[in-house]
Structures are given as C-alpha cells and as structure tokens.
Design an enzyme around this catalytic site. Structure first.
Site, PDB file in Angstrom:
ATOM      1  N   GLU A  38       0.836   6.646   4.249  1.00 25.29           N
ATOM      2  CA  GLU A  38       1.807   7.657   4.476  1.00 25.29           C
ATOM      3  C   GLU A  38       2.974   7.716   3.720  1.00 25.29           C
ATOM      4  O   GLU A  38       4.067   7.486   4.252  1.00 25.29           O
ATOM      5  CB  GLU A  38       1.974   7.920   6.004  1.00 25.29           C
ATOM      6  CG  GLU A  38       0.655   8.398   6.507  1.00 25.29           C
ATOM      7  CD  GLU A  38       0.811   8.328   8.134  1.00 25.29           C
ATOM      8  OE1 GLU A  38       1.740   7.940   8.652  1.00 25.29           O
ATOM      9  OE2 GLU A  38      -0.212   8.905   8.796  1.00 25.29           O
ATOM     10  N   GLU A  58      -7.653   9.438   7.875  1.00 31.07           N
ATOM     11  CA  GLU A  58      -7.199   9.320   9.193  1.00 31.07           C
ATOM     12  C   GLU A  58      -7.243  10.611  10.172  1.00 31.07           C
ATOM     13  O   GLU A  58      -6.728  11.715   9.426  1.00 31.07           O
ATOM     14  CB  GLU A  58      -5.707   8.790   9.498  1.00 31.07           C
ATOM     15  CG  GLU A  58      -5.368   7.519   9.277  1.00 31.07           C
ATOM     16  CD  GLU A  58      -3.979   7.057   9.566  1.00 31.07           C
ATOM     17  OE1 GLU A  58      -3.293   7.734  10.455  1.00 31.07           O
ATOM     18  OE2 GLU A  58      -3.323   6.202   8.765  1.00 31.07           O
TER      19      GLU A  58
HETATM   20  C1  BG6 Z   1      -0.509   7.767  11.125  1.00 33.89           C
HETATM   21  C2  BG6 Z   1      -0.416   6.377  10.983  1.00 33.89           C
HETATM   22  O1  BG6 Z   1       0.678   8.185  11.231  1.00 33.89           O
HETATM   23  O2  BG6 Z   1      -1.017   8.065  12.514  1.00 33.89           O
HETATM   24  C3  BG6 Z   1      -1.115   5.498  11.747  1.00 33.89           C
HETATM   25  O3  BG6 Z   1      -0.703   5.957   9.510  1.00 33.89           O
HETATM   26  C4  BG6 Z   1      -0.856   5.846  13.397  1.00 33.89           C
HETATM   27  O4  BG6 Z   1      -0.620   3.943  11.735  1.00 33.89           O
HETATM   28  C5  BG6 Z   1      -1.589   7.035  13.362  1.00 33.89           C
HETATM   29  O5  BG6 Z   1      -1.250   5.055  14.100  1.00 33.89           O
HETATM   30  C6  BG6 Z   1      -1.457   7.586  14.684  1.00 33.89           C
HETATM   31  O6  BG6 Z   1      -0.079   7.692  15.274  1.00 33.89           O
HETATM   32  P1  BG6 Z   1       0.218   7.109  16.720  1.00 33.89           P
HETATM   33  O7  BG6 Z   1       1.591   7.260  16.771  1.00 33.89           O
HETATM   34  O8  BG6 Z   1      -0.651   8.001  17.726  1.00 33.89           O
HETATM   35  O9  BG6 Z   1      -0.270   5.639  16.744  1.00 33.89           O
END
Ligand code: BG6
Length: 479
Positions: free
Chosen positions: A176, A377
C-alpha cells in the site's frame, strides 16, 4: 467452465508484524509496529519511543505464527491454497536496517516458512516491506524522508533476493505505497515519526515530507525491480496499492471534478509512477496546490523509467463518496474516510461494503495499465462468536467474500486479466489500524484476545470449509 484462469492463484494474505509475534527472538530488531500500542475503533493506538512495560504492544506476540507456522501452513494447504502472501520482517534480517551483514537466524526462519509452503505445493508471494520499517531508521533518519533509506532498502532486497531466489518468484516492493498520500501513512508506510510519541492520529501532517518520502520509495522500488529483472529474470515484480474507490456524491460537476482529484490523489498517483515509469501529467499542479516541491537527483527519471512493475496488485475493502456539499454524512474507511453512500451498508468499523465497486475498480485499473492484476487483500473485519463446541458461524464473512468473488468473475468477463486472489488475514491477526484482535478477518479462528490472553489454538470457521470448496471448483461453486 470457470471464468477464472486454470492457473488462478487462490490463497490468502498476512503481514509479518501482524501475525508473527516473536518480536525480539533470534536477533530480531525493533520495528515501527513494535512501538505501537493496542487501540480500538474509538481509541487510537499510540506510538511510543520506548517500550512501556505497563502497556500492551500487540505485534510482540501477535498470533505467534513464528512458532505455529507449520500448523498454519498445513491449514492453508487444507483449504487448497495455491499461493500464500506474506511479508518478510525487515528487522529479522537487518535489525536496525543499517547492518552490512544479514542476520542468519532471521534468514533461516523464512527458509523454513518457504520450504514448508513448497512441501504443500503453495507458492509464496512476498511483500518486501509491509508496514515494518526498522524503528532505528525511523528515529535516526526520520524514515523515508531521508534518501539514504534507498540504500538500506537495496541492501535488504539484495540479501533476500539472493537467499530466496529459488523459493520465491512473486515479489511486491511496498505494501500500500499510496498510504503515504494520506496522513496516516507517516506511521504505517513512511516511518516519518522521528521524536514522536502520542496517538497515531496526532502525528503532525507534513505533505512536503510525505511527498518527498514517497519519491524515495518510488526510487527504491524502481531500483529493486530493475535489479531483480537484471539478476533474476524469473522474478515477477509487482506494486501494491490500497485502492479506495470513490464516487461523486452528486452529479454536480464540482463533485465530479472533486472526485477525479480524489481518485488521482488516493489511487492513481503512485501506480502511475510505478507502472508507467514517470510522474503523471497532473502531478505538477497537485504539488503546487499542496505547496510541495520534490527534490530529485539527476538520473531519477531514468531510474523510474527502468523500474516499472510486471503486475499490479491492490487491496480492496470498501468505497466512499466525495462531495463539496455540506449535507452529506461522514463515514470511516481504510486509511482514509469519506462520505456516506446511501446505497451501501457498512461494517462494524464503518467501512462501506461495495462488491460492485471491485468490478468497477478492476475495470478502471486494467483499462489504464493493461498489465495483469491481482487482488492481494479483501475481506470483512468482524466480531466473531466462538461457540462452546469450538465452531464459528461466520455467514456474514462468507456473504462478503462471495459477493466480491462474483464481481471479480464479472470483471474477468469484462476482459480484465486477473491472476489471483488472496483475501486478507486468512488467519485471524492483529488489525493494522487499531491494533485489535477483535477485528477478525480469518477463515481460521485464533484463540487470542485484546487483553493479551488466549491459548493460541487454531479453529476452523464455517468460512474455512466454504473457501475450500470455492478453491476446489476454481470459483464456480460459491454457495
Ligand atoms: C490494509 C493493510 O490496509 O488493510 C493491512 O495492508 C491491514 O495491513 C488491512 O491489516 C486491514 O486493515 P485493518 O486496519 O482492519 O487491519
């Protein structure tokens, strides 16, 4: 017949600092997340300069993948994973970031992890830097604000490329990277927190510093990609963006323009550089509007041109609206908030759930770049209930993932070249934004809680069996 490629990379994604634990084991140094306390949806986590014995630092134990990796990878294999996206903890290899020789015990750990993956027929997809900057580099150099980090990063890349050249083919240079376009990026991606202690939300925002630090990351990424292409032609090198799809809240042309600018600022600026190898046409005005002047060195333009990525990857969780009108309601989101969309529901953390936004985004990205894409993701952070018999009935998670996979299939039919899908936090882990365990994404439940208690046992949720069937049918059976 499945619309997905025969070699579609189904799998899951994690990041070292959010699941490995063992923060001070086998010579590992301290990373920025090791200096972050736990928080919640309503209370921001803190960055502290020293480790306070009376506070909780979730990365220190996390879910202890470090000692459970064999069990965890066996569970991934049971679901049929073809790929496992994980990251290397920079501080396991170079504890302060400045050493000239890598830490052998750290290198050996990832040998064990990648060998274990291989024994199960799973290929690793490795994020080189996923919010895990050595804390010493943040304190001594103010993180990526200092160009010398490019050299430290290259030393790190050279060490891991050479060591894992026969075990890893797919690499992502920065997780990211575009989080540096947002104030929260100062802690997460850029490490520009020299001398700071306090709530993460109160790190002073300095756009000049963020844009300059990002320039250094672009140079580092391009040098790493070029180096890999020259020395390891079998490697596939990717970028990774946090794609925050935004829509204009009204059809007022002022909103349309505001949204175009938001899309450039949030989503396009970084990948335009990493995919096209040059700053976009709108960059000069963007810098001027934000009072930014980028210091470049002779040769930077050539470096960017030579180091373009082979494939584009991104995270996708939610979408937001953009408006100049005052009557819209504000809502949270990943890294950055926005305005509420009356057509969408939101998660318990206020992230608006928008599967069609994924189809839309895949089309927009592919039209723009025409290189293979991968969703690395996606997922629903939710409260899970562990039943007395050890089951977790997470139908809400299945619904979320099903609707997103359906829209991925539509995007493939639209003509998008999609390589794979690795849902986030395939095993429960620590939340990046809040430091919570309660915000769970996994197919696998981990008995670990926000107060640090738990026996670390692993349990299969309903979604585990569902995802196994999805993979076995190459995305055809989503019921
Ligand atoms: C992304 C990141 O922004 O979202 C992860 O690459 C992160 O590291 C994921 O865990 C989900 O976000 P969060 O804040 O719910 O953990």
């Amino acid at each position: 017949m499945s619309v997905f490629r025969d070699d579609f990379l189904w799998g899951g994604a994690c990041a070292a600092n959010q699941f490995e634990g063992a923060w001070d084991v086998d010579g590992k140094g301290e990373s920025v997340p090791d200096h972050c306390t736990n928080g919640s949806h309503t209370h921001p986590k803190w960055v502290t300069q020293t480790i306070h014995p009376d506070r909780l630092y979730p990365s220190h134990q996390a879910i202890d993948f470090y000692h459970h990796y064999e069990e965890d990878i066996a569970l991934f294999a049971e679901m049929g994973f073809k790929v496992f996206r994980t990251s290397i903890n920079w501080t396991r290899i170079f504890p302060t970031g400045e050493e000239t020789q890598p830490n052998e015990a750290g290198l050996a750990f990832y040998d064990r992890v990648f060998d274990c993956c291989k024994s199960h027929g799973i290929q690793p997809l490795v994020t080189i830097s996923h919010y895990e900057l050595p804390y010493a580099l943040a304190q001594k150099y103010n993180g990526w604000a200092d160009r010398r980090l490019v050299d430290f990063y290259m030393n790190y890349c050279k060490a891991i490329f050479e060591r894992y050249k026969d075990k890893v083919t797919y690499w992502l240079t920065f997780n990211e990277i575009n989080c540096g376009m947002m104030p929260m990026g100062s802690v997460l991606g850029l490490g520009t927190i020299q001398g700071f202690e306090g709530p993460m939300t109160q790190v002073p925002d300095k756009p000049q510093e963020r844009f300059q630090a990002l320039h250094h990351q672009f140079i580092a990424s391009a040098l790493a990609v070029d180096y890999a292409h020259q020395h390891y032609p079998q490697f596939k090198m990717g970028n990774m963006d946090c794609f925050i799809t935004t829509y204009p809240y009204t059809c007022d042309p002022t909103d349309i323009l505001a949204n175009q600018q938001a899309m450039r600022q949030t989503n396009w600026y970084c990948s335009d550089v990493q995919v096209r190898g040059e700053y976009p046409s709108y960059a000069k005005r963007m810098w001027a509007d934000q009072g930014v002047t980028i210091r470049m060195e002779p040769g930077d333009a050539e470096i960017l041109k030579k180091g373009t990525v082979d494939f584009y990857t991104f995270s996708y969780y939610m979408s937001n609206c953009v408006t100049t009108h005052k009557d819209a309601d504000h809502i949270d989101g990943n890294i950055v908030g926005g305005f509420k969309n009356p057509y969408l529901k939101a998660s318990d953390w206020g992230w608006q759930i928008d599967p069609k936004g994924l189809r839309y985004s895949l089309n927009e990205i592919y039209d723009r770049y025409r290189i293979p894409l991968m969703v690395v993701e996606n997922g629903l952070g939710a409260y899970d209930t562990l039943e007395a018999d050890g089951t977790v009935h997470d139908s809400y998670r299945i619904d979320y993932l099903r609707s997103h996979i359906q829209q991925m299939a539509e995007a493939v039919k639209d003509g998008v070249d999609l390589m794979g899908y690795t849902p986030w936090g395939c095993i429960d882990l620590v939340s990046a934004s809040t430091g919570e365990m309660a915000k769970r994404y996994g197919f696998i439940y981990v008995n670990k809680y926000d107060d640090g208690t738990g026996d670390y046992s692993r349990l299969r949720k309903d979604s585990f069996y569902w995802y196994k069937k999805v993979i076995a049918t190459n995305g055809e059976d989503l019921d």
